[in-house]
Design a protein around this motif. Structure first.
Motif, PDB file in Angstrom:
ATOM      1  N   MET A   1      -0.787  -3.637 -13.731  1.00 29.85           N
ATOM      2  CA  MET A   1      -1.590  -4.718 -14.299  1.00 29.85           C
ATOM      3  C   MET A   1      -1.536  -5.982 -13.439  1.00 29.85           C
ATOM      4  N   PRO A  23      -3.960  -6.340  -9.461  1.00 33.29           N
ATOM      5  CA  PRO A  23      -5.273  -6.974  -9.269  1.00 33.29           C
ATOM      6  C   PRO A  23      -5.198  -8.503  -9.231  1.00 33.29           C
ATOM      7  N   GLY A  64      -5.608  -1.692  -9.215  1.00 28.19           N
ATOM      8  CA  GLY A  64      -5.333  -1.495 -10.636  1.00 28.19           C
ATOM      9  C   GLY A  64      -5.458  -0.042 -11.048  1.00 28.19           C
TER      10      GLY A  64
END
Length: 150
Positions: free
Chosen positions: A33, A36, A57
């Protein structure tokens, strides 16, 4: 307890079951998570940052999912010079490295490929950790050269 019974206990093989760690799986998901956002916060041009952020991601989520789906493994490490096994298949060159409560196992399978797994604190209890350390010490002592006095 007689001496003969105590000595036979030391020759019992070490049996361990490896399974994916919930802690490691959660950490991989958290990193998937964050990846990105790290790319978007970097100095990459926006034309590169957005596609790479999406790819990072997705790859991170896939890797976390693949880690959690790994099957359990059964290790048997006999005392002395016996051959250790993983899932009832003979393995060679078993090495264990310790980093705090983490145990890193490396070995070579029957096809000659290098394999590895990590026993995290939530997958290896304190008694099992001690049993693994003792089994590896007994293997090292058995593999040593014979004494000159013997």
């Amino acid at each position: 307890m007689s001496k003969s019974r105590r000595s036979s206990i030391t020759s019992v093989p070490c049996r361990l079951e490896w399974r994916p760690s919930r802690h490691v799986g959660a950490a991989l998901g958290f990193l998937a998570m964050l990846a990105p956002f790290c790319l978007l916060a970097s100095d990459l041009p926006r034309g590169w940052a957005w596609p790479l952020a999406v790819i990072a991601g997705l790859v991170g989520i896939r890797d976390a999912w693949r880690y959690r789906q790994q099957p359990t493994r059964q290790f048997v490490i006999p005392a002395g010079r016996g051959a250790p096994t993983c899932d009832a298949e003979r393995i060679e060159r078993l090495l264990v490295h310790w980093r705090g409560p983490l145990a890193f196992l490396r070995w070579r399978d029957g096809d000659g490929r290098n394999r590895r797994c990590v026993f995290a604190a939530d997958t290896l209890s304190a008694p099992s950790r001690r049993e693994l350390k003792l089994a590896m010490q007994r293997r090292e002592a058995a593999a040593g050269s014979p004494s000159v006095a013997g």
